[in-house]
Scaffold this motif. Structure first.
Motif, PDB file in Angstrom:
ATOM      1  N   ILE A 150       3.128  24.053   8.511  1.00  0.00           N
ATOM      2  CA  ILE A 150       4.362  24.816   8.293  1.00  0.00           C
ATOM      3  C   ILE A 150       4.050  26.299   8.147  1.00  0.00           C
ATOM      4  O   ILE A 150       4.763  27.151   8.697  1.00  0.00           O
ATOM      5  CB  ILE A 150       5.112  24.278   7.060  1.00  0.00           C
ATOM      6  N   ARG A 151       2.972  26.623   7.441  1.00  0.00           N
ATOM      7  CA  ARG A 151       2.614  28.038   7.295  1.00  0.00           C
ATOM      8  C   ARG A 151       2.233  28.644   8.648  1.00  0.00           C
ATOM      9  O   ARG A 151       2.536  29.812   8.928  1.00  0.00           O
ATOM     10  CB  ARG A 151       1.460  28.202   6.307  1.00  0.00           C
ATOM     11  N   ALA A 152       1.585  27.852   9.504  1.00  0.00           N
ATOM     12  CA  ALA A 152       1.231  28.335  10.837  1.00  0.00           C
ATOM     13  C   ALA A 152       2.489  28.639  11.646  1.00  0.00           C
ATOM     14  O   ALA A 152       2.591  29.680  12.310  1.00  0.00           O
ATOM     15  CB  ALA A 152       0.376  27.303  11.565  1.00  0.00           C
ATOM     16  N   ILE A 153       3.474  27.748  11.594  1.00  0.00           N
ATOM     17  CA  ILE A 153       4.724  27.974  12.328  1.00  0.00           C
ATOM     18  C   ILE A 153       5.476  29.159  11.743  1.00  0.00           C
ATOM     19  O   ILE A 153       6.060  29.967  12.483  1.00  0.00           O
ATOM     20  CB  ILE A 153       5.589  26.698  12.311  1.00  0.00           C
ATOM     21  N   GLU A 154       5.465  29.304  10.430  1.00  0.00           N
ATOM     22  CA  GLU A 154       6.106  30.457   9.799  1.00  0.00           C
ATOM     23  C   GLU A 154       5.483  31.759  10.290  1.00  0.00           C
ATOM     24  O   GLU A 154       6.187  32.737  10.580  1.00  0.00           O
ATOM     25  CB  GLU A 154       5.988  30.366   8.282  1.00  0.00           C
ATOM     26  N   ALA A 155       4.147  31.787  10.395  1.00  0.00           N
ATOM     27  CA  ALA A 155       3.464  32.991  10.880  1.00  0.00           C
ATOM     28  C   ALA A 155       3.865  33.288  12.317  1.00  0.00           C
ATOM     29  O   ALA A 155       4.095  34.446  12.686  1.00  0.00           O
ATOM     30  CB  ALA A 155       1.951  32.805  10.774  1.00  0.00           C
ATOM     31  N   PHE A 156       3.961  32.247  13.131  1.00  0.00           N
ATOM     32  CA  PHE A 156       4.339  32.405  14.534  1.00  0.00           C
ATOM     33  C   PHE A 156       5.763  32.929  14.654  1.00  0.00           C
ATOM     34  O   PHE A 156       6.024  33.900  15.384  1.00  0.00           O
ATOM     35  CB  PHE A 156       4.200  31.057  15.242  1.00  0.00           C
ATOM     36  N   VAL A 157       6.691  32.303  13.945  1.00  0.00           N
ATOM     37  CA  VAL A 157       8.103  32.692  14.024  1.00  0.00           C
ATOM     38  C   VAL A 157       8.307  34.109  13.503  1.00  0.00           C
ATOM     39  O   VAL A 157       9.059  34.903  14.085  1.00  0.00           O
ATOM     40  CB  VAL A 157       8.979  31.686  13.253  1.00  0.00           C
ATOM     41  N   THR A 158       7.636  34.456  12.423  1.00  0.00           N
ATOM     42  CA  THR A 158       7.738  35.808  11.879  1.00  0.00           C
ATOM     43  C   THR A 158       7.219  36.838  12.883  1.00  0.00           C
ATOM     44  O   THR A 158       7.833  37.894  13.086  1.00  0.00           O
ATOM     45  CB  THR A 158       6.960  35.916  10.563  1.00  0.00           C
ATOM     46  N   ALA A 159       6.091  36.524  13.511  1.00  0.00           N
ATOM     47  CA  ALA A 159       5.538  37.431  14.526  1.00  0.00           C
ATOM     48  C   ALA A 159       6.497  37.576  15.703  1.00  0.00           C
ATOM     49  O   ALA A 159       6.700  38.679  16.223  1.00  0.00           O
ATOM     50  CB  ALA A 159       4.177  36.916  14.998  1.00  0.00           C
ATOM     51  N   LEU A 160       7.113  36.472  16.114  1.00  0.00           N
ATOM     52  CA  LEU A 160       8.049  36.529  17.240  1.00  0.00           C
ATOM     53  C   LEU A 160       9.274  37.373  16.885  1.00  0.00           C
ATOM     54  O   LEU A 160       9.744  38.172  17.697  1.00  0.00           O
ATOM     55  CB  LEU A 160       8.477  35.116  17.644  1.00  0.00           C
ATOM     56  N   GLY A 161       9.778  37.212  15.668  1.00  0.00           N
ATOM     57  CA  GLY A 161      10.901  38.039  15.243  1.00  0.00           C
ATOM     58  C   GLY A 161      10.542  39.512  15.214  1.00  0.00           C
ATOM     59  O   GLY A 161      11.321  40.371  15.657  1.00  0.00           O
ATOM     60  N   ASN A 162       9.364  39.814  14.714  1.00  0.00           N
ATOM     61  CA  ASN A 162       8.888  41.192  14.631  1.00  0.00           C
ATOM     62  C   ASN A 162       8.780  41.821  16.019  1.00  0.00           C
ATOM     63  O   ASN A 162       9.281  42.930  16.270  1.00  0.00           O
ATOM     64  CB  ASN A 162       7.521  41.202  13.934  1.00  0.00           C
TER      65      ASN A 162
END
Length: 319
Positions: free
Chosen positions: A231-243
């Motif tokens: 879940i933390r890996a997906i959170e990092a990915f999604v946050t990066a994509l939003g950024n």
């Protein structure tokens, strides 16, 4: 004799090929080929045409997952090369065109069935006649702006996946440093891609003191079961994509909408709300609220690039 257009969407693993009549894609002619079965793209296209009884093709266009310049391009993740003259010659077409796959997706916008579009964020100031932006997240990352001009639609190519990743927030900074130690330069694609998700997991696992690796599919399977590292890996990915999406929106001002395509876009979209995509996209200081002007939609049409090639050729005929 009926005259057709030959169109192809060439990815790193598979290639979809079809025929079109004008702007209309003939869906019953679509064939998906495994690239490993062929020595190169000319051989693949020749095999397709033979299987279709060598139809009369007036035009031909291929979209490739790689940089294109002056009507020629080479795939980024496969050593295949194609140019417009070779394409025209092997297909018997009067004219051939080679474009980046994101360009083809850009030419498809406005012609995708609403059933294949999922609105992830409704923009407050959407203008269908304004510029649009296609962002592709799959095996790699890239984007293409889409401009409406007096002479028709203009979709320039780019290689945005190789921009330096601009970390924002403690976790992104830590992830960037983690990857920099391994890769040297950390590009956007190093995080926002299939391999990027695996890197996000390696980082999250390392920080959790576990030190494991996982494939992209394993990450999503584990996350669905509540695994905190996944879940933390997906959170990092999604946050990066939003950024990154927010940065590209500020650069190109796509009031006509932002369109996400690709397998990874589809895989992470259900996690957007939980993992804060919108918060990351609008985390731009005093311009944060400005970013609420832009709509974000997910494209679920596997044949959009083929349709884009057909529309490109049909428009070119009318110019």
């Amino acid at each position: 004799m009926t005259s057709y257009s030959l169109v192809a969407d060439v990815g790193g693993t598979n290639t979809r090929v079809a025929l079109a009549k004008g702007k209309d894609l003939l869906t019953d002619s679509i064939v998906k080929h495994r690239n490993t079965d062929y020595a190169g793209l000319p051989q693949l296209l020749s095999a397709y045409l033979k299987g279709q009884d060598n139809p009369d093709c007036k035009r031909a266009a291929v979209a490739i997952a790689g940089p294109v310049k002056d009507g020629a391009g080479r795939l980024t993740n496969l050593n295949w090369y194609i140019d417009k003259d070779t394409l025209a010659s092997l297909s018997g077409a009067q004219r051939g065109a080679v474009m980046n796959d994101l360009q083809a997706q850009g030419h498809a916008l406005g012609h995708i069935d609403e059933a294949n579009l999922v609105t992830l964020k409704k923009g407050a100031d959407e203008n269908p006649n304004a510029a649009m932006l296609v962002i592709g997240v799959g095996t790699g990352f890239n984007c293409a702006p889409v401009f409406q001009t007096a002479k028709g639609r203009f979709v320039p190519p780019s290689e945005a996946g190789h921009l330096t990743f601009a970390a924002r927030g403690a976790d992104q900074w830590d992830l960037s440093r983690f990857l920099e130690a391994q890769l040297g330069h950390v590009g956007v694609e190093d995080i926002l891609s299939g391999r990027g998700m695996e890197r996000c997991y390696a980082w999250a696992s390392d920080r959790a003191g576990v030190g494991k690796t996982a494939t992209t599919s394993e990450v999503f399977t584990a996350a669905d079961k509540g695994d905190p590292v996944a879940i933390r890996a997906i959170e990092a990915f999604v946050t990066a994509l939003g950024n990154v999406t927010g940065d590209l929106a500020l650069t190109l001002l796509p009031f006509g909408g932002i369109y996400l395509i690709g397998g990874m876009s589809r895989a992470v979209a259900p996690w957007f709300d939980r993992c804060g995509f919108d918060t990351a996209m609008t985390d731009k200081g005093r311009f944060g609220d400005f970013l609420n002007a832009f709509s974000v939609r997910l494209v679920e049409d596997d044949y959009a690039a083929l349709s884009g090639c057909a529309h490109f050729l049909a428009r070119a005929d009318n110019q």
